[in-house]
Every structure is written in structure tokens, then in C-alpha cells.
Design a protein around this motif. Sequence first.
Motif, PDB file in Angstrom:
ATOM      1  N   LEU A   6       0.830  -1.199   0.000  1.00  0.00           N
ATOM      2  CA  LEU A   6       0.000   0.000   0.000  1.00  0.00           C
ATOM      3  C   LEU A   6       0.869   1.256   0.000  1.00  0.00           C
ATOM      4  O   LEU A   6       0.576   2.217  -0.719  1.00  0.00           O
ATOM      5  CB  LEU A   6      -0.925   0.004   1.218  1.00  0.00           C
ATOM      6  N   ALA A   7       1.933   1.248   0.776  1.00  0.00           N
ATOM      7  CA  ALA A   7       2.813   2.419   0.830  1.00  0.00           C
ATOM      8  C   ALA A   7       3.372   2.740  -0.544  1.00  0.00           C
ATOM      9  O   ALA A   7       3.451   3.919  -0.946  1.00  0.00           O
ATOM     10  CB  ALA A   7       3.944   2.181   1.829  1.00  0.00           C
ATOM     11  N   GLU A   8       3.764   1.733  -1.296  1.00  0.00           N
ATOM     12  CA  GLU A   8       4.285   1.959  -2.646  1.00  0.00           C
ATOM     13  C   GLU A   8       3.185   2.462  -3.575  1.00  0.00           C
ATOM     14  O   GLU A   8       3.394   3.381  -4.375  1.00  0.00           O
ATOM     15  CB  GLU A   8       4.878   0.667  -3.190  1.00  0.00           C
ATOM     16  N   LEU A   9       2.010   1.860  -3.470  1.00  0.00           N
ATOM     17  CA  LEU A   9       0.896   2.251  -4.337  1.00  0.00           C
ATOM     18  C   LEU A   9       0.489   3.702  -4.092  1.00  0.00           C
ATOM     19  O   LEU A   9       0.113   4.424  -5.020  1.00  0.00           O
ATOM     20  CB  LEU A   9      -0.291   1.321  -4.085  1.00  0.00           C
ATOM     21  N   LYS A  10       0.620   4.138  -2.845  1.00  0.00           N
ATOM     22  CA  LYS A  10       0.231   5.505  -2.496  1.00  0.00           C
ATOM     23  C   LYS A  10       1.156   6.562  -3.114  1.00  0.00           C
ATOM     24  O   LYS A  10       0.809   7.745  -3.141  1.00  0.00           O
ATOM     25  CB  LYS A  10       0.195   5.662  -0.976  1.00  0.00           C
ATOM     26  N   THR A  11       2.317   6.145  -3.603  1.00  0.00           N
ATOM     27  CA  THR A  11       3.207   7.107  -4.260  1.00  0.00           C
ATOM     28  C   THR A  11       2.779   7.389  -5.701  1.00  0.00           C
ATOM     29  O   THR A  11       3.260   8.353  -6.315  1.00  0.00           O
ATOM     30  CB  THR A  11       4.667   6.615  -4.265  1.00  0.00           C
ATOM     31  N   LEU A  12       1.914   6.548  -6.253  1.00  0.00           N
ATOM     32  CA  LEU A  12       1.448   6.728  -7.626  1.00  0.00           C
ATOM     33  C   LEU A  12       0.351   7.780  -7.691  1.00  0.00           C
ATOM     34  O   LEU A  12      -0.294   8.095  -6.685  1.00  0.00           O
ATOM     35  CB  LEU A  12       0.931   5.398  -8.184  1.00  0.00           C
ATOM     36  N   ARG A  13       0.112   8.285  -8.899  1.00  0.00           N
ATOM     37  CA  ARG A  13      -0.942   9.270  -9.089  1.00  0.00           C
ATOM     38  C   ARG A  13      -1.879   8.818 -10.204  1.00  0.00           C
ATOM     39  O   ARG A  13      -1.456   8.243 -11.214  1.00  0.00           O
ATOM     40  CB  ARG A  13      -0.348  10.648  -9.413  1.00  0.00           C
ATOM     41  N   ALA A  14      -3.156   9.100  -9.987  1.00  0.00           N
ATOM     42  CA  ALA A  14      -4.194   8.661 -10.919  1.00  0.00           C
ATOM     43  C   ALA A  14      -4.197   9.515 -12.179  1.00  0.00           C
ATOM     44  O   ALA A  14      -3.810  10.689 -12.160  1.00  0.00           O
ATOM     45  CB  ALA A  14      -5.560   8.722 -10.241  1.00  0.00           C
ATOM     46  N   ARG A  15      -4.653   8.888 -13.266  1.00  0.00           N
ATOM     47  CA  ARG A  15      -4.814   9.618 -14.529  1.00  0.00           C
ATOM     48  C   ARG A  15      -6.081   9.153 -15.229  1.00  0.00           C
ATOM     49  O   ARG A  15      -6.626   8.096 -14.929  1.00  0.00           O
ATOM     50  CB  ARG A  15      -3.592   9.421 -15.429  1.00  0.00           C
TER      51      ARG A  15
END
Length: 357
Positions: free
Chosen positions: A120-129
Motif C-alpha cells: 500500500l505504501a508503494e501504491l500511495k506514491t502513484l498518481r491517478a490519470r
Amino acid sequence: MIRFITALLAPLLLVGCAAEPVTAQPTLDGRSPIVIAHRGASGERPEHTIAAYKLAIEQGADFIEPDLVLTKDGVLVARHENEISETTDVADRPEFAARKATKTIDGRAVTGWFTEDFTLAELKTLRARERLPKLRATTYDGQFDVPTFEEILTLLAEVNRDRDTPVGVYPETKYPSYFTAIGLPHEAPLLALLDRFGYRGRQAPVFIQSFEVRNLMDLRAKSDLPLIQLMDAEGGPPDMPGTSYAAMARAEGLKRIATYADGIGPNKAMVIPRGALGSLGQPTTLVRDAHAAGLKVHPWTFRRENYFLPLGQRGGVNPAGHGKLGAEIAAYLATGIDGLFSDNVREAVAAAKVAQR
């Protein structure tokens, strides 16, 4: 695309392309049909973001819909696919380049980056498009993260604190057989979170949906929360080879569904099919048959772009242009559907209000 543009030009050559009027039918329980915000207000914000859910609520949605997949550490997050290159910036992140993989999902080879390979911590660094950049604005790309199901339920708890009629939640378990096979089943974390936030009993403002069958049966054995069997116009449940959605949509199939679910979520073409040139045809008996079996009917998905609209309700020849979504929805509401999924909540709510007059 050439074939689609030809279809868009057809109104210049043809006259009289809408379905014939039908006598409006009642919903199963006589209540007003619900508007389900498909992935949030996904026609105006990147799908499955808190911003999309907030906007949908502001626009009058009765329910918001998060599709749920799991992270490597077993957290439920909202994405339509567990492969996330279409809806996040993961492909542009060099630190995650080595995570690219090819996997078999529901019998189909898929290449990309998968939520179950990220904490989850890694996924939270991504941004939606934006998932449909050729049809929709990309203004909000890069502004929002991937929400957890817990964050979505927290949002609803805050929104509903002072509301007489709560905004409900309509989660979908995505690829439940696949996730179970890799040791990340949906059921336990899903039911635990719903219970913690007070979703209990037959009248709770929640529907849990799935394209699979055994997943819903398992949930029914563990919970009395309302369940919806999703159905597509082609194919069948990925966990039941040899079974087709077409067979499930017949009267006997619907009776079997009623033993474990409270309703169906069919592809809207199963309610009113389109003709060869894209015009709306005559309604099938699906709504009538489902109601006879005691099942609610919530078809999907209603979108305002010309690309998705029936012939006669498109606003010009540009696929990204907006047409008469309200007219399409009105035709479906007349069949007695109990609710509908839409990317464009404002238009869907307005159409539902007109139908109730």
C-alpha cells in the motif's frame, strides 16, 4: 474508429432511429430507481479517486461504486483493474520498471503492473490519470492518489453524518477467484470493513457485486448484506466454465440467482439491445423476468459521450462530443429498472427525476 465514425454520420442519412415508446413499468418495490456513480463521477474526474466520489455525492448519487482489488499486503484499494498502467502513472516511474509482468487473469494474458505486486505504501506514491484521454479531459491527471476502501467508507461516514438518507456504497469484488488463488481473498477484509463502519443487515445501504458466482455464494454464506450478480452481454462467469450469462438471464437462470443474490447488474444491451446501425431496439423481457424472480435490475453503464450513445441521441460526429444521455436513460427507466450505473451523475439524476414526475 472508422466504423464508429461512419455510425456517427448515419443520422445525416437516416430518419427515425429511436426505440418505439413503451408503457412505463414499475420498479420491483415501487420505489424510485437509484443512481449509482460508476467509479465515482468518472466522466469528470479520474475514476476511483476520492475527488471522483466526492463530486458524485455532490451531484446527487444514491450510491458510489468502488471496484476493489488488493495490494501485496492485503489492503483493499479502488481500481477497476488490478493492472494499473491505464489509470496511474506507474509506467512512467523508473523505480517500478522491474515490476512489469505478464499474468493470466481470467484466462487472458495481461501485461503491465499489478496492485498485488505493490505494498500500500508503494501504491500511495502513484498518481491517478484519466483512463479515456481521447474522450475526456486530462486536466486532473497527477493530482490524486489511489484510495483504500477504508478511506472511501470514512468519506461516506462523514458525508452521511447529517443526512436523513445516506449515500450508499456499491463495491465490486474484482477477479475474486484470481486473488483467492494467490492468497489474497476479498471476503474477509471486505466484510470486516463493512461491519466496522456499521453496514449490517438486509436494509444496509450497500450492494456487493461480482461477475463471478461462487464469490457471491461464499459471501451469502457469511453475510446477509444485499448481493448483485453482474452479467455481461457475452461470455459467462469466469469461475464457472460452460455457463453463459445468456443462460443465467433466462427465467430459470434468474430463479437460481435469486437463491443467493438480491438482484442483477446486466450490461444494458441485455435490457434494450441495439440494432445493426446502433439505434435502440425494443426491450427484452429481462426486467420483467428478473422482477418475477424477486430480483432488482441495475444495468450498466450510461455515459454522455457520443462514442457510447445510441444512434439518434448523439450530439454530432465527434466521438468525444456529448449527446442526449437523458433520452437514453429515459428509455431504460421506462422498462422498470431499479437503478442504473452512470459515469455522469448529474445527467443521470436529472433524468431519473424527470421520469418520476
